[in-house]
Design a protein around this motif. Structure first.
Motif, short mmCIF file in Angstrom:
data_model
loop_
_atom_site.label_atom_id
_atom_site.label_comp_id
_atom_site.label_asym_id
_atom_site.label_seq_id
_atom_site.Cartn_x
_atom_site.Cartn_y
_atom_site.Cartn_z
N UNK A 229 4.22 2.29 -1.40
CA UNK A 229 5.56 3.04 -1.29
C UNK A 229 6.59 2.65 -2.10
N UNK A 230 6.63 1.60 -2.97
CA UNK A 230 7.69 1.36 -3.96
C UNK A 230 7.67 1.49 -5.45
N UNK A 231 6.35 1.99 -5.73
CA UNK A 231 5.94 2.45 -7.06
C UNK A 231 6.17 3.89 -7.23
N UNK A 232 6.61 4.50 -8.32
CA UNK A 232 6.72 5.93 -8.88
C UNK A 232 6.37 7.02 -7.49
N UNK A 233 5.09 7.59 -7.32
CA UNK A 233 4.95 8.65 -6.22
C UNK A 233 5.23 8.03 -4.91
N UNK A 234 4.70 6.70 -4.77
CA UNK A 234 4.96 6.06 -3.30
C UNK A 234 6.52 6.04 -3.17
N UNK A 235 7.25 5.53 -3.97
CA UNK A 235 8.73 5.52 -3.89
C UNK A 235 9.22 7.21 -3.66
#
Length: 326
Positions: free
Chosen positions: A8-14
């Motif tokens: 949840x902290x990279x690219x799509x997850x963010x």
């Protein structure tokens, strides 16, 4: 809704986390805190490896999540490590369209599957396609088929993602063209550039994740996401140049002469064109029109260039390819 995100902290997850927080959901994010993690993603953060999630079991029980989003399962063992800790609640899992046999065809230069691909299209018979690649972010036992099998047994919604692009893309999909724009190159070598590979803008795919969370109609099923209009790689390259304000010419060269980072523009026997009819029918989801999405992404990447620079060796590789232009 109380949502536990694995990753949840990279690219799509963010982007998923930001969208959930914006609509008022409570978030608990379990992640490694790697160099690519955005520290300002809203929600409470639990730090540690997936295989150590049991160390946070008490906090997860206290949070009492009503839904789970798994953004970063790469292997079967990634799933097995967390299942004993997670509550049995509606779950959405991010997978990849590399599970299809068509992906093997693309990699091996064979036509193996008709398109458009649906969720019922043949799946890969070969496993662990990146074994031995040495890629720092892809383990040898990477296999989304293993991930899907385990999560589908639990009744999760498995979202098969296309080629994802947009702001904060750590893979920098547009960079093979943009690095040449920054270097002032006026001629760019390409091959046949006829590949049709379904793409998806990060914002549209985040909307798809939220739609899967809010609907139980796809529980226990795999669902394709992606744009409903797909252009060839050559047209996409031209769109990137136009968005960057570049008049650079795409010059046809033999495939064997292509620089490595432009290999995607070679002639292909197998396309990865995907139908998203199931997402539309079961989730009520549809991506926004792709007009303007490429330009939005290009603007962000031009304003946030990578640290790697264009080199004399890069120029020499392009010049050698251009010398063989037809």
């Amino acid at each position: 809704m109380r949502v536990l995100l694995l990753g949840g902290t990279w690219f799509l997850g963010r982007r998923v986390a930001e969208r959930l927080a914006a609509r008022g959901d409570e978030l608990l994010l379990a992640h490694r805190g790697s160099a690519r993690s955005a520290p300002d993603v809203p929600g409470e953060h639990l730090y540690g490896e997936r295989r150590e999630l049991a160390a946070h079991a008490a906090r997860i029980r206290e949070f009492d999540p009503q839904a789970v989003v798994d953004t970063c399962a790469l292997t079967g063992s990634d799933v097995e490590a967390v299942l004993p800790v997670l509550p049995r609640v509606p779950t959405v899992v991010l997978s990849s369209q590399d599970v299809y046999e068509a992906y093997t065809g693309l990699r091996t230069g064979r036509e193996l599957s008709p398109v458009p691909l649906t969720e019922d299209s043949p799946l890969r018979r070969d496993r662990y396609p990146h074994r031995g690649s040495g890629h720092p972010d892809v383990p040898d036992d990477y296999e989304k088929l293993d991930v899907e099998e385990r999560w589908l047994r639990e009744g999760a919604v498995v979202l098969r993602l296309p080629l994802v692009y947009g702001p904060y893309d750590w893979q920098r999909r547009e960079e093979p063209i943009l690095r040449r724009v920054r270097a002032g190159r006026t001629r760019i070598p390409v091959g046949a550039a006829d590949l049709l590979w379904t793409k998806g803008h990060v914002d549209d795919l985040a909307t798809g994740v939220l739609a899967a969370l809010d609907s139980r109609a796809a529980d226990g099923l795999a669902v394709n996401l992606g744009e409903h209009i797909t252009v060839t790689v050559g047209t996409w390259f031209r769109q990137i140049l136009d968005a960057a304000g570049s008049a650079a010419e795409l010059v046809r060269v033999p495939d064997e002469a292509l620089p490595a980072d432009l290999a995607l523009s070679g002639a292909v026997a197998q396309h990865l064109l995907v139908s998203v009819a199931r997402a539309r029918e079961l989730l009520g989801w549809a991506p926004a029109p792709p007009d303007g999405r490429v330009a939005e992404s290009v603007r962000w990447h031009l304003a946030n260039p990578p640290e790697t620079a264009w080199t004399e060796a890069d120029a020499a590789a392009d010049d050698a390819a251009l010398a063989r232009a037809s």
